[in-house]
Design a protein around this motif. Structure first.
Motif, PDB file in Angstrom:
ATOM      1  N   ALA A 513      27.451  23.111  28.700  1.00  0.00           N
ATOM      2  CA  ALA A 513      26.891  24.385  28.245  1.00  0.00           C
ATOM      3  C   ALA A 513      27.928  25.202  27.492  1.00  0.00           C
ATOM      4  O   ALA A 513      27.611  25.862  26.491  1.00  0.00           O
ATOM      5  CB  ALA A 513      26.362  25.172  29.446  1.00  0.00           C
ATOM      6  N   PHE A 517      26.755  25.013  23.744  1.00  0.00           N
ATOM      7  CA  PHE A 517      26.054  26.263  23.436  1.00  0.00           C
ATOM      8  C   PHE A 517      26.990  27.312  22.863  1.00  0.00           C
ATOM      9  O   PHE A 517      26.828  27.767  21.724  1.00  0.00           O
ATOM     10  CB  PHE A 517      25.374  26.793  24.701  1.00  0.00           C
ATOM     11  CG  PHE A 517      24.835  28.187  24.561  1.00  0.00           C
ATOM     12  CD1 PHE A 517      23.802  28.463  23.684  1.00  0.00           C
ATOM     13  CD2 PHE A 517      25.368  29.235  25.302  1.00  0.00           C
ATOM     14  CE1 PHE A 517      23.302  29.759  23.535  1.00  0.00           C
ATOM     15  CE2 PHE A 517      24.880  30.527  25.174  1.00  0.00           C
ATOM     16  CZ  PHE A 517      23.845  30.782  24.287  1.00  0.00           C
ATOM     17  N   LEU A 521      26.572  26.122  19.124  1.00  0.00           N
ATOM     18  CA  LEU A 521      25.267  26.652  18.716  1.00  0.00           C
ATOM     19  C   LEU A 521      25.308  28.155  18.445  1.00  0.00           C
ATOM     20  O   LEU A 521      24.665  28.636  17.504  1.00  0.00           O
ATOM     21  CB  LEU A 521      24.223  26.349  19.784  1.00  0.00           C
ATOM     22  CG  LEU A 521      23.783  24.881  19.902  1.00  0.00           C
ATOM     23  CD1 LEU A 521      22.860  24.706  21.094  1.00  0.00           C
ATOM     24  CD2 LEU A 521      23.111  24.419  18.625  1.00  0.00           C
ATOM     25  N   VAL A 522      26.038  28.912  19.254  1.00  0.00           N
ATOM     26  CA  VAL A 522      26.032  30.369  19.094  1.00  0.00           C
ATOM     27  C   VAL A 522      26.514  30.806  17.709  1.00  0.00           C
ATOM     28  O   VAL A 522      25.834  31.609  17.040  1.00  0.00           O
ATOM     29  CB  VAL A 522      26.854  31.038  20.214  1.00  0.00           C
ATOM     30  CG1 VAL A 522      27.098  32.512  19.896  1.00  0.00           C
ATOM     31  CG2 VAL A 522      26.128  30.910  21.546  1.00  0.00           C
ATOM     32  N   LEU A 579      19.980  29.507  29.513  1.00  0.00           N
ATOM     33  CA  LEU A 579      19.819  28.826  28.225  1.00  0.00           C
ATOM     34  C   LEU A 579      18.349  28.622  27.864  1.00  0.00           C
ATOM     35  O   LEU A 579      18.064  28.199  26.732  1.00  0.00           O
ATOM     36  CB  LEU A 579      20.538  27.472  28.262  1.00  0.00           C
ATOM     37  CG  LEU A 579      22.056  27.522  28.425  1.00  0.00           C
ATOM     38  CD1 LEU A 579      22.660  26.135  28.279  1.00  0.00           C
ATOM     39  CD2 LEU A 579      22.701  28.459  27.421  1.00  0.00           C
ATOM     40  N   VAL A 594      20.007  34.988  22.458  1.00  0.00           N
ATOM     41  CA  VAL A 594      21.309  34.322  22.506  1.00  0.00           C
ATOM     42  C   VAL A 594      22.323  35.178  23.247  1.00  0.00           C
ATOM     43  O   VAL A 594      23.103  34.672  24.070  1.00  0.00           O
ATOM     44  CB  VAL A 594      21.796  34.008  21.074  1.00  0.00           C
ATOM     45  CG1 VAL A 594      23.253  33.588  21.078  1.00  0.00           C
ATOM     46  CG2 VAL A 594      20.941  32.910  20.460  1.00  0.00           C
ATOM     47  N   ALA A 597      21.659  34.940  26.861  1.00  0.00           N
ATOM     48  CA  ALA A 597      22.063  33.619  27.344  1.00  0.00           C
ATOM     49  C   ALA A 597      23.578  33.543  27.524  1.00  0.00           C
ATOM     50  O   ALA A 597      24.079  32.918  28.477  1.00  0.00           O
ATOM     51  CB  ALA A 597      21.590  32.533  26.375  1.00  0.00           C
ATOM     52  N   ALA A 651      24.008  18.805  21.512  1.00  0.00           N
ATOM     53  CA  ALA A 651      23.349  19.937  20.860  1.00  0.00           C
ATOM     54  C   ALA A 651      23.034  19.624  19.403  1.00  0.00           C
ATOM     55  O   ALA A 651      21.948  19.954  18.902  1.00  0.00           O
ATOM     56  CB  ALA A 651      24.235  21.179  20.965  1.00  0.00           C
ATOM     57  N   THR A 661      17.122  27.086  17.987  1.00  0.00           N
ATOM     58  CA  THR A 661      16.761  27.666  19.286  1.00  0.00           C
ATOM     59  C   THR A 661      16.195  26.605  20.217  1.00  0.00           C
ATOM     60  O   THR A 661      16.411  26.658  21.440  1.00  0.00           O
ATOM     61  CB  THR A 661      15.753  28.806  19.108  1.00  0.00           C
ATOM     62  OG1 THR A 661      14.618  28.328  18.374  1.00  0.00           O
ATOM     63  CG2 THR A 661      16.377  29.960  18.348  1.00  0.00           C
ATOM     64  N   VAL A 664      19.025  24.916  21.943  1.00  0.00           N
ATOM     65  CA  VAL A 664      19.533  25.692  23.079  1.00  0.00           C
ATOM     66  C   VAL A 664      18.677  25.445  24.310  1.00  0.00           C
ATOM     67  O   VAL A 664      19.189  25.193  25.421  1.00  0.00           O
ATOM     68  CB  VAL A 664      19.567  27.198  22.743  1.00  0.00           C
ATOM     69  CG1 VAL A 664      20.023  28.002  23.952  1.00  0.00           C
ATOM     70  CG2 VAL A 664      20.498  27.467  21.563  1.00  0.00           C
ATOM     71  N   GLY A 668      19.716  23.632  27.688  1.00  0.00           N
ATOM     72  CA  GLY A 668      19.513  24.334  28.952  1.00  0.00           C
ATOM     73  C   GLY A 668      18.705  23.518  29.933  1.00  0.00           C
ATOM     74  O   GLY A 668      18.961  23.551  31.150  1.00  0.00           O
TER      75      GLY A 668
END
Length: 698
Positions: A513, A517, A521-522, A579, A594, A597, A651, A661, A664, A668
């Protein structure tokens, strides 16, 4: 001398630093922002007028060629690049003399037309939140249309807000850096030397004059230490003069009773007092865990500066290939950095045993700082990936050297205090580095930011080279085990199913994560949401902030209640559920989902990180005794990093299937499923035989 006696001095110095830094910076900031606002308004007016005149000239040229104003073609295609190149402009429009909107890009015509009809030939209008500048289009001396340039009245406020937040980030980061420097100065120049003075004075009180305090400086404390050392050396000189005189009397005197009396005096002096046998008092040195904190802080600061934009930097080179998608190429630099750490970490301990922590720190600094510097000049994803691997190798050597230094410098009963020094330095560096990296990348670019990272890393190496004593490497840590077990037999730990469950269903998903993430991803999601790099950095900073707040609380709860398994289980569930917040069914705006999360992930890891490490000796305490706690925890970190490697790749693989999204949420889901499995396994942790030694005994 207890270390915490210097805390009042440290607090007073930090308050003084705040009083010195904050008021003048605040005054200068508000004055500068006021001047900026007053100067910005007329400049925007001039720019809008210039753009309007240029568009008006193009329209008049078309009308002069005989094209009716309402039959112009491609107006939207003409307006759109102008709006994209000038973000302060909100719309461009052309209206007829009666106020009808003929063409508009960037705003609904129904919102503008009533105002144009009412205003007639006015050149400056206020339409809601927009300022509208109207320039007439002339043909043969008659007004045939008007070109409208509209810009948002809130643009200046938004720009001022961005600048204010950037200055606030710089100020907070400066205060944290000031605190770290003050902490280092107080402990290195005050607490450390005075602790040695206390030891020397205590020895002298018991008649031992064989040592003097080391670590001299040029301040008042250093002067005091030198004076004390001079006094002890004078006592040593007087002792040796006395012994020489006694030897002379014993050799030259003929009266046996006198010789016996002198010998008795000499024996009495030797019994009451101890002096160095070498003829010179030895220098007493003692390492403190805080000695390495500032170099560690600066080094992690340097690495964290790229955290907010690394996938975006990779995207500048990346085009999808037959083997990798664009998303996968953006994820690979993060993954390969973790690969470098994973490869170097297992043998870093043996290198430290041979070379010492100081040499390994400086050795690891070469690939780390070199990787940061050369990353600024990378021109392909392949080069970036290779440099991230190199930086990962150096990062592993430096951080393991710091952990070992702290472990060896910390007393057995204060392991938690030593771990707190390491975690505190890493968390504060993450907060400063991530936020400052976003600001610098926005202002000076990605390349210059990596150069700054290399400079910071080099400064940390200079501090280690100048301030750490090469001879004060210390001995073996108290929890290194008896050394009888081989590295190969260390893998027998996986026969303990509780240990394996903790790693696979708690430690690994937490790292998945974190890297998949938060690190990958963020930044991509927030960039797609048109957030600036400083805003991305400030959003990511939520994670270490929450971690810093909760980790100390959870560690205390864990120690007081012994409820470590429950904290790890609850933390894993919170992380997995957090997530899932970008689910469309929840109706949250993507950037808000986000951010929530990220907060949930910070809560998750803040609750579970410290109890998770503390749980390892509980589940396999005999193995920790056999192999050494350090080696067992090193195995835990190595397996954890497998999750760090898998996270970004997983991811990136989800993005083409479900989008950003959706990736994510899918990540999660994986984390949540693994966490639920750990919860189920945790109910059996307290029952049955699970120690290797007990099972063999049966």
């Amino acid at each position: 001398m207890r270390l915490d006696r210097s805390r009042p001095l440290l607090v007073r110095l930090f308050v003084l630093a705040i009083l010195i830094l904050v008021p003048p910076v605040a005054m200068i900031t508000f004055r500068a922002l006021g001047e900026f606002e007053r100067g910005m308004v007329p400049e925007l007016d001039k720019k809008a007028a210039a753009i309007g005149r240029d568009i008006t000239a193009q329209v008049e040229r078309a009308v002069e060629l005989g094209i009716p104003i309402d039959h112009l073609v491609g107006v939207d295609e003409f307006f759109r690049p102008v709006l994209m190149a000038n973000p302060e402009l909100r719309y461009l429009a052309i209206s007829a003399p009666d106020g009808r909107v003929l063409f508009v890009t960037g705003a609904p015509s129904a919102d503008l037309e009533p105002h144009y009809r009412e205003a007639g030939q006015a050149t400056n209008l206020t339409i809601g939140d927009f300022l509208d500048l109207a320039l007439p289009v002339q043909s043969k001396g008659e007004r045939v249309a008007a070109v409208h340039v509209g810009f948002d009245q809130g643009y200046i406020a938004s720009r001022l807000s961005d600048i204010f937040y950037d200055i606030a980030v710089v100020l907070v980061a400066s205060l944290i850096v000031a605190f770290e420097i003050l902490l280092f100065v107080v402990f290195f120049n005050v607490t450390g030397p005075m602790k040695l003075v206390g030891l020397v004075v205590d020895r002298a009180r018991r008649g031992d004059f064989s040592h003097v305090a080391g670590g001299l400086s040029g301040d008042e404390v250093g002067h005091f230490v030198r004076t004390l050392s001079t006094t002890i050396r004078r006592a040593d000189d007087q002792y040796r003069s006395l012994m020489a005189y006694i030897d002379e009397v014993r050799a030259a005197h003929f009266d046996k009773s006198v010789v016996e009396r002198v010998a008795e005096i000499a024996d009495r002096v030797k019994f009451l007092y101890r002096f160095a046998e070498s003829g010179r008092p030895a220098v007493l040195r003692e390492r403190l865990a805080t000695d390495i904190r500032l170099p560690l802080f600066l080094f992690v600061f340097a690495e964290e500066m790229g955290r907010a934009f690394m996938p975006l930097y990779a995207r500048e080179f990346g085009q999808s290939t037959g083997l990798f998608t664009t998303e996968m190429l953006m994820a690979l630099p993060i993954t390969m950095f973790m690969v470098g750490i994973t490869v170097a970490s297992p043998w870093a301990g043996s290198v430290i045993a041979r070379l010492g922590t100081r040499r390994v720190f400086l050795t690891g600094l070469i690939p780390a700082a070199g990787g940061y510097f050369l990353t600024a000049f990378a021109d392909s994803v392949v080069q970036l990936i290779v440099l991230r691997i190199v930086s990962g190798l150096g990062y592993a050597l430096v951080t393991v050297a710091c952990q070992t230094y702290i472990s060896r410098a910390t007393l057995e009963g204060k392991r938690a205090q030593g771990l707190g020094i390491y975690v505190g330095a890493v968390l504060t560096a993450s907060i400063c580095g991530t936020a400052m990296g976003g600001v610098l990348a926005e202002r000076v670019g990605f390349d210059a930011t990596f150069v700054v990272s290399a400079v910071l890393a080099a400064i940390s190496g200079w501090l280690v080279h100048r301030l750490l004593d090469p001879g004060a490497e210390g001995g073996k840590a108290a929890d290194d085990g008896d050394g009888s077990a081989s590295d190969k037999s260390l893998f027998s730990l996986f026969a303990n199913w509780r240990f394996t469950a903790l790693l696979l269903f708690a430690a690994v998903p937490a790292k998945m994560a974190l890297t998949g993430f938060l690190f990958f991803l963020v930044p991509v999601i927030l960039w797609r949401a048109e957030m600036s790099l400083p805003e991305i950095g400030r959003t990511i900073v939520l994670y270490p902030l929450i971690m810093a707040i909760l980790s100390a609380v959870s560690a205390r709860i864990s120690d007081l209640t012994g409820w470590r398994t429950g904290l790890v289980a609850i933390g894993g569930l919170i992380g997995g559920l957090g997530l899932l917040l970008p689910l469309p069914q929840l109706g949250l705006e993507p950037s808000m989902a986000v951010a929530l999360a990220i907060i949930a992930l910070g809560v998750s890891h803040g609750l579970s990180a410290s109890p998770q490490l503390a749980l390892v000796p509980d589940l396999c305490w005999i193995e920790c005794h056999t192999f050494g706690r350090t080696r067992v925890l090193a195995l835990v970190r190595t397996v954890e990093r497998l999750g760090s490697i898998v996270g970004p790749v997983l991811a990136a693989a989800f993005i083409p299937i479900w989008g950003l999204t959706g990736a994510v949420v899918a990540l999660g889901g994986v984390v949540l499923v693994l966490s639920v499995i750990f919860v189920v396994c945790s109910f059996a942790f307290g029952s049955g035989l699970h120690l290797v030694a007990e099972e063999d005994g049966e």
